[in-house]
Write an enzyme that holds these catalytic residues in place. Sequence first.
Site, PDB file in Angstrom:
ATOM      1  N   ARG A  20      71.730  70.939  48.395  1.00  0.00           N
ATOM      2  CA  ARG A  20      71.435  69.481  47.917  1.00  0.00           C
ATOM      3  C   ARG A  20      71.268  69.083  46.761  1.00  0.00           C
ATOM      4  NH1 ARG A  20      65.523  70.657  50.715  1.00  0.00           N
ATOM      5  NH2 ARG A  20      66.192  72.250  49.591  1.00  0.00           N
ATOM      6  N   ASN A  38      68.678  69.438  54.117  1.00  0.00           N
ATOM      7  CA  ASN A  38      68.800  70.201  55.047  1.00  0.00           C
ATOM      8  C   ASN A  38      68.089  69.649  56.647  1.00  0.00           C
ATOM      9  OD1 ASN A  38      69.848  72.147  53.508  1.00  0.00           O
ATOM     10  ND2 ASN A  38      67.681  73.115  52.586  1.00  0.00           N
TER      11      ASN A  38
END
Length: 91
Positions: A20, A38
């Site tokens: 990320r 996520n």
Amino acid sequence: MARICLHGYISGTVQGVSFRQSTCAEAQRLALDGWVRNLVDGRVEVLAEGDEEAVRRLAKWLERGPAAARVTDVQLEEQALQGIAGFIVRR
């Protein structure tokens, strides 16, 4: 320049490997807008919009991700622009 928006999912070893944060840094480097997060099933979800060439570059980058990631599948679909400003990591 044409602006586009891609939304989709990245599968593989993509959580716990700075995916990320690395995606966010790459998107910001490319001056894109959107977000990355996520999912509970182990995938990463991403939405990116901006200059078409830059969005396509991010899409290509997502196929490999950061060094520790092992991407097995990337599914991206074009959708309507969302009008998002900036690129963030969603929790």
